[in-house]
Design a protein around this motif. Sequence first.
Motif, PDB file in Angstrom:
ATOM      1  N   ASP A   1       0.917  -1.161  -0.009  1.00  0.00           N
ATOM      2  CA  ASP A   1       0.076  -0.089  -0.032  1.00  0.00           C
ATOM      3  C   ASP A   1       0.982   1.075   0.034  1.00  0.00           C
ATOM      4  N   ARG A   2       2.255   1.454   0.845  1.00  0.00           N
ATOM      5  CA  ARG A   2       2.685   2.516   0.779  1.00  0.00           C
ATOM      6  C   ARG A   2       3.547   2.563  -0.600  1.00  0.00           C
ATOM      7  N   GLY A   3       3.801   1.440  -1.222  1.00  0.00           N
ATOM      8  CA  GLY A   3       4.417   1.844  -2.526  1.00  0.00           C
ATOM      9  C   GLY A   3       3.297   2.225  -3.641  1.00  0.00           C
ATOM     10  N   LEU A   4       2.292   1.740  -3.459  1.00  0.00           N
ATOM     11  CA  LEU A   4       1.174   2.044  -4.352  1.00  0.00           C
ATOM     12  C   LEU A   4       0.432   3.478  -4.192  1.00  0.00           C
ATOM     13  N   MET A   5       0.801   4.013  -2.850  1.00  0.00           N
ATOM     14  CA  MET A   5       0.447   5.421  -2.594  1.00  0.00           C
ATOM     15  C   MET A   5       1.004   6.303  -3.554  1.00  0.00           C
ATOM     16  N   ARG A   6       2.532   6.014  -3.790  1.00  0.00           N
ATOM     17  CA  ARG A   6       3.237   6.896  -4.416  1.00  0.00           C
ATOM     18  C   ARG A   6       3.185   6.718  -6.109  1.00  0.00           C
ATOM     19  N   VAL A   7       2.915   5.463  -6.680  1.00  0.00           N
ATOM     20  CA  VAL A   7       2.618   5.189  -8.030  1.00  0.00           C
ATOM     21  C   VAL A   7       1.805   4.320  -8.491  1.00  0.00           C
ATOM     22  N   GLY A   8       0.702   4.452  -7.689  1.00  0.00           N
ATOM     23  CA  GLY A   8      -0.265   3.322  -8.054  1.00  0.00           C
ATOM     24  C   GLY A   8      -1.151   3.593  -9.210  1.00  0.00           C
ATOM     25  N   ASP A   9      -0.820   4.350 -10.367  1.00  0.00           N
ATOM     26  CA  ASP A   9      -1.699   4.255 -11.444  1.00  0.00           C
ATOM     27  C   ASP A   9      -1.031   4.160 -12.749  1.00  0.00           C
TER      28      ASP A   9
ATOM     29  N   TRP B   1      -0.598   5.809 -15.699  1.00  0.00           N
ATOM     30  CA  TRP B   1       0.209   6.800 -16.252  1.00  0.00           C
ATOM     31  C   TRP B   1       1.291   6.990 -15.507  1.00  0.00           C
ATOM     32  N   SER B   2       1.585   7.002 -14.225  1.00  0.00           N
ATOM     33  CA  SER B   2       2.693   7.215 -13.620  1.00  0.00           C
ATOM     34  C   SER B   2       3.708   6.265 -13.643  1.00  0.00           C
TER      35      SER B   2
ATOM     36  N   ASN C   1      -3.313  18.185 -19.745  1.00  0.00           N
ATOM     37  CA  ASN C   1      -3.550  18.831 -18.345  1.00  0.00           C
ATOM     38  C   ASN C   1      -3.202  17.556 -17.389  1.00  0.00           C
ATOM     39  N   ILE C   2      -3.500  16.158 -17.983  1.00  0.00           N
ATOM     40  CA  ILE C   2      -3.150  14.883 -17.146  1.00  0.00           C
ATOM     41  C   ILE C   2      -1.777  14.667 -17.038  1.00  0.00           C
ATOM     42  N   LEU C   3      -1.099  14.839 -18.100  1.00  0.00           N
ATOM     43  CA  LEU C   3       0.507  14.755 -17.960  1.00  0.00           C
ATOM     44  C   LEU C   3       1.030  15.961 -16.789  1.00  0.00           C
ATOM     45  N   SER C   4       0.584  16.931 -17.008  1.00  0.00           N
ATOM     46  CA  SER C   4       0.957  17.958 -15.883  1.00  0.00           C
ATOM     47  C   SER C   4       0.862  17.430 -14.574  1.00  0.00           C
ATOM     48  N   ARG C   5      -0.231  16.810 -14.463  1.00  0.00           N
ATOM     49  CA  ARG C   5      -0.930  16.547 -12.834  1.00  0.00           C
ATOM     50  C   ARG C   5       0.019  15.342 -12.730  1.00  0.00           C
ATOM     51  N   ARG C   6       0.176  14.497 -13.311  1.00  0.00           N
ATOM     52  CA  ARG C   6       1.102  13.286 -13.134  1.00  0.00           C
ATOM     53  C   ARG C   6       2.657  13.471 -12.889  1.00  0.00           C
ATOM     54  N   LEU C   7       3.159  14.473 -13.802  1.00  0.00           N
ATOM     55  CA  LEU C   7       4.481  14.790 -13.529  1.00  0.00           C
ATOM     56  C   LEU C   7       4.591  15.507 -12.065  1.00  0.00           C
ATOM     57  N   SER C   8       3.750  16.336 -11.776  1.00  0.00           N
ATOM     58  CA  SER C   8       3.784  17.073 -10.536  1.00  0.00           C
ATOM     59  C   SER C   8       3.628  16.099  -9.214  1.00  0.00           C
ATOM     60  N   ALA C   9       2.802  14.941  -9.426  1.00  0.00           N
ATOM     61  CA  ALA C   9       2.439  14.197  -8.413  1.00  0.00           C
ATOM     62  C   ALA C   9       3.733  13.245  -8.412  1.00  0.00           C
ATOM     63  N   LEU C  10       4.696  12.899  -9.390  1.00  0.00           N
ATOM     64  CA  LEU C  10       5.826  12.213  -9.287  1.00  0.00           C
ATOM     65  C   LEU C  10       6.727  13.029  -8.830  1.00  0.00           C
ATOM     66  N   VAL C  11       6.729  14.066  -8.984  1.00  0.00           N
ATOM     67  CA  VAL C  11       8.012  14.998  -8.438  1.00  0.00           C
ATOM     68  C   VAL C  11       7.712  15.244  -6.986  1.00  0.00           C
ATOM     69  N   GLU C  12       6.618  15.339  -6.557  1.00  0.00           N
ATOM     70  CA  GLU C  12       6.058  15.561  -5.366  1.00  0.00           C
ATOM     71  C   GLU C  12       6.039  14.129  -4.427  1.00  0.00           C
ATOM     72  N   ALA C  13       6.091  13.147  -5.166  1.00  0.00           N
ATOM     73  CA  ALA C  13       6.184  11.809  -4.674  1.00  0.00           C
ATOM     74  C   ALA C  13       7.670  11.482  -4.502  1.00  0.00           C
ATOM     75  N   GLY C  14       8.507  12.225  -5.149  1.00  0.00           N
ATOM     76  CA  GLY C  14      10.081  11.829  -5.143  1.00  0.00           C
ATOM     77  C   GLY C  14      10.647  11.105  -5.921  1.00  0.00           C
TER      78      GLY C  14
END
Lengths: 145, 145
Positions: B14-22, B24-25, B51-64
Amino acid sequence: MTLDEINLGTCPVDRGLMRVGDRWSMLVLRDIERGLTRYEQLRTSLGIAPNILSRRLSALVEAGLIAKNRYSEHPPRDEYLLTDAGRDFLPILMAIGAWGRKYNGAGALSRHRDAATGEIVRPVVVDANTGAPIGSRPLRLEYPD
Amino acid sequence: MTLDEINLGTCPVDRGLMRVGDRWSMLVLRDIERGLTRYEQLRTSLGIAPNILSRRLSALVEAGLIAKNRYSEHPPRDEYLLTDAGRDFLPILMAIGAWGRKYNGAGALSRHRDAATGEIVRPVVVDANTGAPIGSRPLRLEYPD
DNA sequence: CGGGTCACTTGCAAAATGATAGTGACTGTC
DNA sequence: GACAGTCACTATCATTTTGCAAGTGACCCG
């Protein structure tokens, strides 16, 4: 025409994610492995909405990772069991777990121990040819003709 | 309070999927590994809405998992690079790819070859302690106190 | 007959996703 | 130096998916 016959890319990662690429599906697989094979067990363990669980379960059945098995006629009771494809996916969940522990593992987490040696399992992805961890040797990506 | 401080379960998966669980990521990570590090490259390669790519990219940055790197001031140009955490996730993608090839691999697919031996890479998840593939030995799941 | 469990379905609100158009910072070209 | 073109987005809005709450049908137990 199932969802697979359309948009078949050349990337095997995409092919895999096509079948399990969402959080709930993976968590369902994890729970079934833990022995939570019944609808109500899954629902309470995951805290998932019932309609969502239904949809995920049928998607996983459709995708061939689990099978619905009626083990009692009266009362009618079903359990969801892993297929070979589903069992084959479990090591990936272990790898994701190891990654999650490393990068998002604050606090106490559950873990697997080797039943024979008693040691804590440390999942790593290796190349079966060389035994070397993926990432430790340079690779070349090859596209089909 | 980031998304991690709430609802911290005890399961590392769950901890892992929290960061990448989709989906597109993961596909973004795969493409960055292939050298597609720029926004436009990712967008056209994936066929994803901007717009989706933007959001995924910022999420991945945020997730480190990735970092945004400005490599040119004039014109302002950024690339997205894998962090250590992101690189560490790649073997999992290889494992998913191997699974996808096995269970959803109709037609010609791309693959990795060991640059030194020339052999096709066969990713397997093993226990680093025993070297045995996960699934080949009985394990015991242990919960924290 | 009444309550309780199990395995769901239905209806509706909220959130995420996706298509399309537009914007701002440039660059290179006539 | 106006004008088309690229890059990296944002904004708007429709569609899709998710999630919550309530209900349903089959059964079992007292």
